[in-house]
Structure formats: structure tokens, C-alpha cells
Design an enzyme around this catalytic site. Structure first.
Site, mmCIF file in Angstrom:
data_model
loop_
_atom_site.group_PDB
_atom_site.id
_atom_site.type_symbol
_atom_site.label_atom_id
_atom_site.label_comp_id
_atom_site.label_asym_id
_atom_site.label_seq_id
_atom_site.Cartn_x
_atom_site.Cartn_y
_atom_site.Cartn_z
ATOM 1 N N PHE A 58 0.849 -1.196 -0.183
ATOM 2 C CA PHE A 58 0.012 -0.113 -0.019
ATOM 3 C C PHE A 58 0.832 1.128 -0.048
ATOM 4 O O PHE A 58 0.518 2.283 -0.580
ATOM 5 C CB PHE A 58 -1.023 0.070 1.255
ATOM 6 N N ALA A 81 4.341 -7.882 -2.660
ATOM 7 C CA ALA A 81 3.731 -9.312 -2.651
ATOM 8 C C ALA A 81 2.515 -9.189 -1.826
ATOM 9 O O ALA A 81 2.616 -9.313 -0.570
ATOM 10 C CB ALA A 81 4.540 -10.479 -2.241
ATOM 11 N N THR A 87 -9.700 -12.505 4.413
ATOM 12 C CA THR A 87 -10.729 -11.235 4.452
ATOM 13 C C THR A 87 -10.490 -10.480 3.306
ATOM 14 O O THR A 87 -9.544 -10.579 2.211
ATOM 15 C CB THR A 87 -10.138 -10.214 5.552
ATOM 16 N N HIS A 89 -9.139 -7.639 2.756
ATOM 17 C CA HIS A 89 -7.955 -6.633 2.568
ATOM 18 C C HIS A 89 -7.211 -6.939 1.570
ATOM 19 O O HIS A 89 -6.669 -5.695 0.900
ATOM 20 C CB HIS A 89 -7.218 -7.100 3.971
ATOM 21 N N PHE A 114 5.841 -2.910 -12.822
ATOM 22 C CA PHE A 114 5.050 -3.649 -11.823
ATOM 23 C C PHE A 114 5.404 -4.865 -11.436
ATOM 24 O O PHE A 114 5.110 -5.905 -12.211
ATOM 25 C CB PHE A 114 3.608 -3.362 -12.384
HETATM 26 N N1 INI Z 1 0.920 -5.553 2.306
HETATM 27 C C1 INI Z 1 1.306 -6.366 1.454
HETATM 28 O O1 INI Z 1 2.297 -6.020 0.955
HETATM 29 N N2 INI Z 1 0.868 -7.588 1.114
HETATM 30 C C2 INI Z 1 -0.064 -8.177 1.664
HETATM 31 O O2 INI Z 1 -0.226 -9.429 1.348
HETATM 32 C C3 INI Z 1 -0.934 -7.281 2.421
HETATM 33 N N3 INI Z 1 -2.106 -7.879 3.394
HETATM 34 O O3 INI Z 1 -2.416 -9.007 2.928
HETATM 35 O O4 INI Z 1 -2.438 -7.422 4.292
HETATM 36 C C4 INI Z 1 -0.424 -6.146 3.073
HETATM 37 N N4 INI Z 1 -1.064 -5.289 4.008
HETATM 38 C C5 INI Z 1 -0.432 -4.252 4.482
HETATM 39 C C6 INI Z 1 -0.499 -3.119 3.513
HETATM 40 O O5 INI Z 1 0.185 -2.929 2.391
HETATM 41 C C7 INI Z 1 -0.186 -1.822 4.418
HETATM 42 O O6 INI Z 1 1.303 -1.808 4.731
HETATM 43 C C8 INI Z 1 -0.837 -1.547 6.000
HETATM 44 O O7 INI Z 1 -2.333 -1.603 5.673
HETATM 45 C C9 INI Z 1 -0.472 -0.244 6.257
HETATM 46 O O8 INI Z 1 -0.911 1.006 5.529
#
Ligand code: INI
Length: 156
Positions: A58, A81, A87, A89, A114
């Protein structure tokens, strides 16, 4: 005679920024190794490569935006990854990072590859973070090099 433009896989003198997320680091570390292998084996100099680590996928677009706006890089490589859990998410993170990186590409009109895996399970992610051609980080690095060459020829 048809004019053909094809990118060359020559990274000499190409300034590359890599943004790599730590979440699922057992996969993203391998993507980073693959990307660095791809750059080195095509002539990139260490001094021309900058790696920025971020917490999760993110966070990738914001750092990509900062690096793009700096004008210090010819191309960026985004590595992460996102692996499906129980969920929704997964959908939010993968959608946000895909759209976010896409926006940076268009805003700065620069090659940003990407190399962010969005997989249903860990096995699929491992299958895509092996060596050379079986590593999406390696592939993303080569894509960045090729696109720098294509765009520079189009500008001539
Ligand atoms: N971030 C990832 O890079 N990969 C994932 O699979 C993932 N899952 O599944 O939750 C993930 N979540 C964290 C997100 O990228 C942020 O760092 C977090 O929400 C804080 O902003």
C-alpha cells in the site's frame, strides 16, 4: 521500409530506483534479489541503483511518486507481494497499489515496472520469485531497462 523501434537491454548508465515492500519479506526479498541480478547482468552500476524499503504494498505508490518527482531516476521498479487471505483486505491493497502505481506512470510519463505479485496463495508467490525468468523481480528490472531504451528512441 518499415521503421522498427525495439528496446535494448543495456542498463549501462541507466539510473534505476527500486521500491520494495517488506510485507511477505520472504517473497519480496527474493524479488529484490532477482531485480538486482537483472540489473547487474545487463550492465547496471551499483551507484546508479537506489533501493527504498517500505512497510507494505500500500505504501509503494507514495514513495514511487516521490522518486519520480525527484527527476533522479530514468525508471522505477516496484516490488511487492500481496497474498490473498481470509478477508477482503487483499482486494483493497492490490487495487490501491495497482491504481496508485498506474497514476504515477501517467503523471510523470516514465517507465515504472510493476513487479508486485498478487497471488491466491504462498505457493503461487514462491513460484514467481525463483531465479532468472522465474522471478518477477528479474522480469520487472528487464522491463524497466527495455522501456528506458524504447522511450529514448521515440524521443529522437
Ligand atoms: N501488504 C502487502 O504488501 N501484502 C499483503 O499481502 C498485505 N496483506 O495481505 O495485508 C499487505 N498489507 C499491508 C498494507 O500494504 C499496508 O502496509 C498496511 O495496511 C498499512 O498501511
Amino acid at each position: 521500409m518499415v521503421n522498427i523501434i525495439e528496446g535494448k537491454l543495456d542498463a549501462r548508465g541507466v539510473r534505476i530506483g527500486i521500491v520494495v515492500s517488506r510485507f511477505n519479506h520472504f517473497i519480496t526479498g527474493k524479488l529484490l534479489d532477482g531485480a538486482l541480478d537483472g540489473l547487474h547482468s545487463h550492465g547496471a552500476a551499483d551507484d546508479d541503483v537506489t533501493v527504498v524499503h517500505v512497510p507494505g504494498a500500500f505504501e509503494i505508490p507514495l514513495v514511487a511518486e516521490r522518486m519520480a518527482s525527484s527527476g533522479k531516476y530514468d525508471a522505477l521498479v516496484c516490488l511487492g507481494a500481496v497474498i490473498r487471505g481470509d478477508t477482503p483486505h487483499f482486494e483493497y491493497v492490490s487495487d490501491a497499489v495497482t491504481r496508485g502505481v498506474g497514476k504515477v506512470v501517467w503523471k510523470y510519463q516514465m517507465p515504472i515496472s510493476f513487479g508486485i505479485l498478487t497471488t491466491d496463495n504462498v505457493q503461487q508467490a514462491m513460484d514467481r520469485s525463483g531465479s532468472k525468468d522465474a522471478n518477477k523481480g528479474y522480469e520487472a528490472a528487464l522491463t524497466a531497462i527495455e522501456m528506458v531504451s524504447v522511450l529514448s528512441q521515440l524521443a529522437q
